[in-house]
Design a protein around this motif. Sequence first.
Motif, PDB file in Angstrom:
ATOM      1  N   MET A  83       0.838  -1.189   0.000  1.00 16.45           N
ATOM      2  CA  MET A  83       0.000   0.000   0.000  1.00 16.45           C
ATOM      3  C   MET A  83       0.877   1.243   0.000  1.00 16.45           C
ATOM      4  O   MET A  83       1.655   1.453   0.940  1.00 16.45           O
ATOM      5  CB  MET A  83      -0.915  -0.007   1.230  1.00 16.45           C
ATOM      6  CG  MET A  83      -1.743  -1.262   1.372  1.00 16.45           C
ATOM      7  SD  MET A  83      -2.929  -1.191   2.728  1.00 16.45           S
ATOM      8  CE  MET A  83      -1.805  -1.123   4.116  1.00 16.45           C
ATOM      9  N   ASN A  84       0.764   2.027  -1.040  1.00 18.40           N
ATOM     10  CA  ASN A  84       1.529   3.263  -1.178  1.00 18.40           C
ATOM     11  C   ASN A  84       0.587   4.464  -1.196  1.00 18.40           C
ATOM     12  O   ASN A  84      -0.613   4.322  -1.413  1.00 18.40           O
ATOM     13  CB  ASN A  84       2.351   3.235  -2.460  1.00 18.40           C
ATOM     14  CG  ASN A  84       3.374   2.130  -2.474  1.00 18.40           C
ATOM     15  OD1 ASN A  84       3.938   1.755  -1.441  1.00 18.40           O
ATOM     16  ND2 ASN A  84       3.617   1.575  -3.654  1.00 18.40           N
ATOM     17  N   SER A  85       1.155   5.638  -0.997  1.00 19.07           N
ATOM     18  CA  SER A  85       0.386   6.893  -1.039  1.00 19.07           C
ATOM     19  C   SER A  85      -0.875   6.793  -0.178  1.00 19.07           C
ATOM     20  O   SER A  85      -1.977   7.138  -0.621  1.00 19.07           O
ATOM     21  CB  SER A  85       0.014   7.232  -2.488  1.00 19.07           C
ATOM     22  OG  SER A  85       1.178   7.354  -3.287  1.00 19.07           O
ATOM     23  N   LEU A  86      -0.699   6.327   1.029  1.00 14.68           N
ATOM     24  CA  LEU A  86      -1.854   6.097   1.897  1.00 14.68           C
ATOM     25  C   LEU A  86      -2.541   7.403   2.276  1.00 14.68           C
ATOM     26  O   LEU A  86      -1.899   8.450   2.426  1.00 14.68           O
ATOM     27  CB  LEU A  86      -1.411   5.343   3.146  1.00 14.68           C
ATOM     28  CG  LEU A  86      -1.168   3.840   2.912  1.00 14.68           C
ATOM     29  CD1 LEU A  86      -0.341   3.230   4.030  1.00 14.68           C
ATOM     30  CD2 LEU A  86      -2.491   3.110   2.778  1.00 14.68           C
ATOM     31  N   ARG A  87      -3.849   7.292   2.421  1.00 10.94           N
ATOM     32  CA  ARG A  87      -4.696   8.435   2.749  1.00 10.94           C
ATOM     33  C   ARG A  87      -5.484   8.135   4.023  1.00 10.94           C
ATOM     34  O   ARG A  87      -5.697   6.968   4.348  1.00 10.94           O
ATOM     35  CB  ARG A  87      -5.684   8.684   1.608  1.00 10.94           C
ATOM     36  CG  ARG A  87      -5.053   8.853   0.234  1.00 10.94           C
ATOM     37  CD  ARG A  87      -6.092   8.742  -0.850  1.00 10.94           C
ATOM     38  NE  ARG A  87      -5.521   8.897  -2.182  1.00 10.94           N
ATOM     39  CZ  ARG A  87      -6.174   8.615  -3.313  1.00 10.94           C
ATOM     40  NH1 ARG A  87      -7.413   8.166  -3.246  1.00 10.94           N
ATOM     41  NH2 ARG A  87      -5.575   8.790  -4.470  1.00 10.94           N
ATOM     42  N   PRO A  88      -5.948   9.162   4.706  1.00 10.00           N
ATOM     43  CA  PRO A  88      -6.753   8.917   5.910  1.00 10.00           C
ATOM     44  C   PRO A  88      -7.960   8.034   5.636  1.00 10.00           C
ATOM     45  O   PRO A  88      -8.345   7.229   6.507  1.00 10.00           O
ATOM     46  CB  PRO A  88      -7.170  10.329   6.329  1.00 10.00           C
ATOM     47  CG  PRO A  88      -6.057  11.195   5.846  1.00 10.00           C
ATOM     48  CD  PRO A  88      -5.633  10.583   4.537  1.00 10.00           C
ATOM     49  N   GLU A  89      -8.528   8.124   4.453  1.00 11.13           N
ATOM     50  CA  GLU A  89      -9.701   7.301   4.123  1.00 11.13           C
ATOM     51  C   GLU A  89      -9.354   5.824   3.914  1.00 11.13           C
ATOM     52  O   GLU A  89     -10.253   4.997   3.744  1.00 11.13           O
ATOM     53  CB  GLU A  89     -10.427   7.848   2.882  1.00 11.13           C
ATOM     54  CG  GLU A  89      -9.546   8.062   1.683  1.00 11.13           C
ATOM     55  CD  GLU A  89      -9.052   9.501   1.562  1.00 11.13           C
ATOM     56  OE1 GLU A  89      -8.712  10.104   2.602  1.00 11.13           O
ATOM     57  OE2 GLU A  89      -8.995   9.994   0.422  1.00 11.13           O
ATOM     58  N   ASP A  90      -8.077   5.489   3.915  1.00 12.33           N
ATOM     59  CA  ASP A  90      -7.662   4.090   3.866  1.00 12.33           C
ATOM     60  C   ASP A  90      -7.683   3.446   5.249  1.00 12.33           C
ATOM     61  O   ASP A  90      -7.473   2.230   5.362  1.00 12.33           O
ATOM     62  CB  ASP A  90      -6.247   3.967   3.286  1.00 12.33           C
ATOM     63  CG  ASP A  90      -6.188   4.392   1.824  1.00 12.33           C
ATOM     64  OD1 ASP A  90      -5.200   5.073   1.458  1.00 12.33           O
ATOM     65  OD2 ASP A  90      -7.108   4.047   1.063  1.00 12.33           O
ATOM     66  N   THR A  91      -7.924   4.238   6.260  1.00 15.44           N
ATOM     67  CA  THR A  91      -7.980   3.716   7.622  1.00 15.44           C
ATOM     68  C   THR A  91      -9.104   2.694   7.755  1.00 15.44           C
ATOM     69  O   THR A  91     -10.256   2.987   7.442  1.00 15.44           O
ATOM     70  CB  THR A  91      -8.192   4.855   8.634  1.00 15.44           C
ATOM     71  OG1 THR A  91      -7.046   5.717   8.610  1.00 15.44           O
ATOM     72  CG2 THR A  91      -8.400   4.313  10.036  1.00 15.44           C
ATOM     73  N   ALA A  92      -8.744   1.494   8.189  1.00 15.79           N
ATOM     74  CA  ALA A  92      -9.718   0.407   8.285  1.00 15.79           C
ATOM     75  C   ALA A  92      -9.025  -0.823   8.865  1.00 15.79           C
ATOM     76  O   ALA A  92      -7.800  -0.853   8.992  1.00 15.79           O
ATOM     77  CB  ALA A  92     -10.287   0.073   6.909  1.00 15.79           C
ATOM     78  N   VAL A  93      -9.835  -1.816   9.161  1.00 12.24           N
ATOM     79  CA  VAL A  93      -9.298  -3.148   9.447  1.00 12.24           C
ATOM     80  C   VAL A  93      -9.245  -3.890   8.116  1.00 12.24           C
ATOM     81  O   VAL A  93     -10.241  -3.954   7.393  1.00 12.24           O
ATOM     82  CB  VAL A  93     -10.166  -3.911  10.457  1.00 12.24           C
ATOM     83  CG1 VAL A  93      -9.603  -5.312  10.682  1.00 12.24           C
ATOM     84  CG2 VAL A  93     -10.251  -3.148  11.774  1.00 12.24           C
ATOM     85  N   TYR A  94      -8.088  -4.423   7.811  1.00 10.99           N
ATOM     86  CA  TYR A  94      -7.876  -5.123   6.548  1.00 10.99           C
ATOM     87  C   TYR A  94      -7.926  -6.632   6.794  1.00 10.99           C
ATOM     88  O   TYR A  94      -7.250  -7.143   7.689  1.00 10.99           O
ATOM     89  CB  TYR A  94      -6.537  -4.715   5.940  1.00 10.99           C
ATOM     90  CG  TYR A  94      -6.593  -3.351   5.308  1.00 10.99           C
ATOM     91  CD1 TYR A  94      -6.693  -2.212   6.100  1.00 10.99           C
ATOM     92  CD2 TYR A  94      -6.581  -3.198   3.925  1.00 10.99           C
ATOM     93  CE1 TYR A  94      -6.769  -0.952   5.527  1.00 10.99           C
ATOM     94  CE2 TYR A  94      -6.651  -1.947   3.335  1.00 10.99           C
ATOM     95  CZ  TYR A  94      -6.748  -0.831   4.145  1.00 10.99           C
ATOM     96  OH  TYR A  94      -6.834   0.428   3.573  1.00 10.99           O
ATOM     97  N   TYR A  95      -8.711  -7.302   5.956  1.00 16.40           N
ATOM     98  CA  TYR A  95      -8.919  -8.735   6.095  1.00 16.40           C
ATOM     99  C   TYR A  95      -8.426  -9.481   4.870  1.00 16.40           C
ATOM    100  O   TYR A  95      -8.657  -9.064   3.727  1.00 16.40           O
ATOM    101  CB  TYR A  95     -10.397  -9.044   6.278  1.00 16.40           C
ATOM    102  CG  TYR A  95     -11.013  -8.478   7.531  1.00 16.40           C
ATOM    103  CD1 TYR A  95     -11.640  -7.234   7.516  1.00 16.40           C
ATOM    104  CD2 TYR A  95     -10.971  -9.186   8.729  1.00 16.40           C
ATOM    105  CE1 TYR A  95     -12.210  -6.717   8.666  1.00 16.40           C
ATOM    106  CE2 TYR A  95     -11.540  -8.673   9.887  1.00 16.40           C
ATOM    107  CZ  TYR A  95     -12.158  -7.437   9.842  1.00 16.40           C
ATOM    108  OH  TYR A  95     -12.718  -6.919  10.979  1.00 16.40           O
ATOM    109  N   CYS A  96      -7.812 -10.605   5.125  1.00 17.33           N
ATOM    110  CA  CYS A  96      -7.428 -11.539   4.086  1.00 17.33           C
ATOM    111  C   CYS A  96      -8.543 -12.574   3.962  1.00 17.33           C
ATOM    112  O   CYS A  96      -9.129 -12.986   4.980  1.00 17.33           O
ATOM    113  CB  CYS A  96      -6.114 -12.202   4.496  1.00 17.33           C
ATOM    114  SG  CYS A  96      -5.583 -13.569   3.484  1.00 17.33           S
ATOM    115  N   ALA A  97      -8.831 -13.000   2.737  1.00 17.25           N
ATOM    116  CA  ALA A  97      -9.891 -13.972   2.518  1.00 17.25           C
ATOM    117  C   ALA A  97      -9.460 -14.982   1.462  1.00 17.25           C
ATOM    118  O   ALA A  97      -8.694 -14.656   0.557  1.00 17.25           O
ATOM    119  CB  ALA A  97     -11.166 -13.269   2.066  1.00 17.25           C
ATOM    120  N   ALA A  98      -9.992 -16.199   1.582  1.00 15.66           N
ATOM    121  CA  ALA A  98      -9.664 -17.258   0.628  1.00 15.66           C
ATOM    122  C   ALA A  98     -10.897 -18.103   0.342  1.00 15.66           C
ATOM    123  O   ALA A  98     -11.750 -18.293   1.222  1.00 15.66           O
ATOM    124  CB  ALA A  98      -8.535 -18.132   1.167  1.00 15.66           C
ATOM    125  N   GLY A  99     -10.967 -18.590  -0.869  1.00 11.28           N
ATOM    126  CA  GLY A  99     -12.069 -19.466  -1.238  1.00 11.28           C
ATOM    127  C   GLY A  99     -11.726 -20.914  -0.970  1.00 11.28           C
ATOM    128  O   GLY A  99     -10.566 -21.301  -0.984  1.00 11.28           O
TER     129      GLY A  99
END
Length: 127
Positions: A83-99
Amino acid sequence: QVHLEESGGGLVQTGGSLTLSCVASGRGFDRNIMAWFRQAPGQGREFVATRKWDNTITEYGDSVKGRFTISRDNAKNTLYLQMNSLRPEDTAVYYCAAGRTPYYIGTSTYDTTYDYWGQGTQVTVSS
């Protein structure tokens, strides 16, 4: 038992960079669809990026195109999100998912496609 574990989150200033990792264990995922989603406080889950198991197709959410890069190392059962050029609106919990099903045709931006989820890693971008 399948387990996805994210790492790499943290606090960063606007314009900064972070790299998230997701290690899958319990079974191999080298032939399975995997993706990143995120969820900000008070908002629904948002698709971020996905990469087909054979690395031939990549999709990004509109809000991260040109700034984020998804990659996967199938030999290590690991998914990454640069993740580059991060912005305040990128603030979140990030989840990994798999099928669950291997050899998924194409990619999917829908969270209902994915059967396994990590516990999430917090990314906070300060202004």
